[in-house]
Design an enzyme around this catalytic site. Sequence first.
Site, PDB file in Angstrom:
ATOM      1  N   ASP A 114       0.836  -1.197   0.000  1.00 31.08           N
ATOM      2  CA  ASP A 114       0.000   0.000   0.000  1.00 31.08           C
ATOM      3  C   ASP A 114       0.874   1.251   0.000  1.00 31.08           C
ATOM      4  OD1 ASP A 114       0.999  -0.373   2.495  1.00 31.08           O
ATOM      5  OD2 ASP A 114      -0.908  -0.279   3.552  1.00 31.08           O
ATOM      6  N   LYS A 158       2.025   3.182  16.781  1.00 36.11           N
ATOM      7  CA  LYS A 158       0.891   4.097  16.950  1.00 36.11           C
ATOM      8  C   LYS A 158       0.906   4.785  18.322  1.00 36.11           C
ATOM      9  CE  LYS A 158      -1.969   1.542  13.671  1.00 36.11           C
ATOM     10  NZ  LYS A 158      -3.212   0.785  13.419  1.00 36.11           N
TER      11      LYS A 158
END
Length: 211
Positions: A114, A158
């Site tokens: 991606d 994250k």
Amino acid sequence: MKIIVPMAGIGSRLRPHTLTVPKPLTVIAGKPIVQRLVEDIAAVIDEKIDEIAFIIGPAKKGFPANTSEHLLKIAKGLDAKGTVYIQEEALGTAHALFCAKDSLSGPCVVAYADTLFKADFKLDANADGAIWVKKVADPSAFGVVKLENGFIKDFVEKPKDFVSDLAIIGIYYFKDGDKVRDEIQYLIDNNLRENNEYQLTNVLETLKRDG
């Protein structure tokens, strides 16, 4: 040199574009994303590409029957052997890579499909490893690296609090793919999951710690 491309995600956030074609096979300016990705990687590697391994999802998740044929053609276009593996169940970034364990050896670039990039440099294949990063405005949505004197000090997945704005974009170089494979095997054998998934950042942390 090998290129390994985990691309089992269907790309539901890109619907309706991915209703009939998985995201990595979506055509951008005349070429599928995955083809542009491997061609761009080949351009920064000053070595022959021996094999390109693709990890795709199963047909029941929307991968067309001719996906393997299409990917093998992309590999052939770069004079490389093409290999296709299937990730039957989405169990994290490390698990996806481990589906290609038979190809995960020696020097290799791992590129999650991606990602599209343009870079004006040549990869130093003598380095033990390299990670492509990019400064981002909101690092809480990414895995990030903390640097010290140009070397990676920590990996944080994250982060809720700011630790770095250098996001890992999903492209890695490993001089010794065997070590990566063995570390993923250890995670799986010991069921060491994060958010119920086997994460590549945990593998990277172990490799960094062990030197």
